[in-house]
Design an enzyme around this catalytic site. Structure first.
Site, PDB file in Angstrom:
ATOM      1  CG  ASN A  49      39.706  51.001  39.061  1.00  0.00           C
ATOM      2  OD1 ASN A  49      40.828  50.739  39.480  1.00  0.00           O
ATOM      3  ND2 ASN A  49      38.791  51.550  39.827  1.00  0.00           N
ATOM      4  CB  ILE A  50      40.924  54.947  34.218  1.00  0.00           C
ATOM      5  CG1 ILE A  50      42.134  54.050  33.917  1.00  0.00           C
ATOM      6  CG2 ILE A  50      41.285  56.424  34.093  1.00  0.00           C
ATOM      7  CD1 ILE A  50      42.587  54.084  32.464  1.00  0.00           C
ATOM      8  CB  CYS A  60      36.080  47.994  33.916  1.00  0.00           C
ATOM      9  SG  CYS A  60      34.411  48.320  34.504  1.00  0.00           S
ATOM     10  CD  GLU A  62      37.111  43.720  34.995  1.00  0.00           C
ATOM     11  OE1 GLU A  62      37.309  44.949  35.080  1.00  0.00           O
ATOM     12  OE2 GLU A  62      36.325  43.118  35.734  1.00  0.00           O
ATOM     13  CB  CYS A  92      30.721  44.910  35.800  1.00  0.00           C
ATOM     14  SG  CYS A  92      31.450  45.609  34.298  1.00  0.00           S
ATOM     15  CB  CYS A  95      34.030  43.426  32.370  1.00  0.00           C
ATOM     16  SG  CYS A  95      34.591  45.135  32.570  1.00  0.00           S
TER      17      CYS A  95
HETATM   18  N1  THU Z   1      35.209  48.416  37.972  1.00  0.00           N
HETATM   19  C1  THU Z   1      36.123  47.614  37.372  1.00  0.00           C
HETATM   20  O1  THU Z   1      37.304  47.999  37.227  1.00  0.00           O
HETATM   21  N2  THU Z   1      35.734  46.398  36.935  1.00  0.00           N
HETATM   22  C2  THU Z   1      34.474  45.904  37.037  1.00  0.00           C
HETATM   23  O2  THU Z   1      34.208  44.798  36.565  1.00  0.00           O
HETATM   24  C3  THU Z   1      33.441  46.697  37.698  1.00  0.00           C
HETATM   25  C4  THU Z   1      33.828  48.040  38.177  1.00  0.00           C
HETATM   26  C5  THU Z   1      35.640  49.751  38.427  1.00  0.00           C
HETATM   27  C6  THU Z   1      35.033  50.921  37.667  1.00  0.00           C
HETATM   28  C7  THU Z   1      35.134  52.026  38.691  1.00  0.00           C
HETATM   29  O3  THU Z   1      36.417  52.638  38.579  1.00  0.00           O
HETATM   30  C8  THU Z   1      35.039  51.309  40.020  1.00  0.00           C
HETATM   31  O4  THU Z   1      35.279  49.937  39.774  1.00  0.00           O
HETATM   32  C9  THU Z   1      33.696  51.464  40.722  1.00  0.00           C
HETATM   33  O5  THU Z   1      32.669  51.094  39.887  1.00  0.00           O
END
Ligand code: THU
Length: 133
Positions: A49-50, A60, A62, A92, A95
């Protein structure tokens, strides 16, 4: 097919998601996420995630993994593993829809739920996903 224990290969993919989680850029959410996917032709791609100061711009894990896969020509995803910093972390809603674009009826998602690693068909996570047809 329903929820089951992950296979050996699925556990290995989860380990790769854990490795990808280490490079997470998460100064705002303070929440590290890693993803790893295997395509139908056996390629493996990972992502993390970034975060962004403008929160909705955050990416995200994914999305990172799917971006890497599609950039390398992937068309079909067989398995995706996702790991986050909590006992229960699954992709989420956005995704789930993204993954469904590259999924088949047998695509599985591996993640920890209440501390236990499980393998879940994407169709269980996103029944009746949106399709243009
Ligand atoms: N995030 C993900 O990487 N994947 C998900 O399916 C939901 C949320 C990340 C986005 C953000 O960097 C952090 O989680 C908090 O929302």
């Amino acid at each position: 097919m329903q929820i089951r224990e992950p296979s050996h290969d699925e556990r290995q993919l989860f380990d790769l998601a854990c490795s990808a989680q280490r490079t997470s850029y998460h100064p705002h959410s303070r929440f590290r996420v890693g993803a790893a996917l295997r395509t139908h032709d056996g390629q493996i791609h990972t992502g993390t995630n970034i975060d962004n100061a403008s929160y909705p711009v955050s990416v995200c894990a994914e999305v990172s993994a799917v971006s890497a896969a599609v950039t390398q020509g992937a068309k079909r995803i067989e398995t995706v593993a996702v790991v986050g910093e909590a006992d229960s972390v699954s992709p989420c809603g956005q995704c789930r829809q993204l993954l469904s674009e590259f999924a088949t009826s047998t695509t599985t998602v591996v993640y920890r739920w209440q501390g236990e690693m499980i393998s879940v068909p994407l169709t269980v996570l996103l029944p009746h996903g949106f399709e243009l047809r």
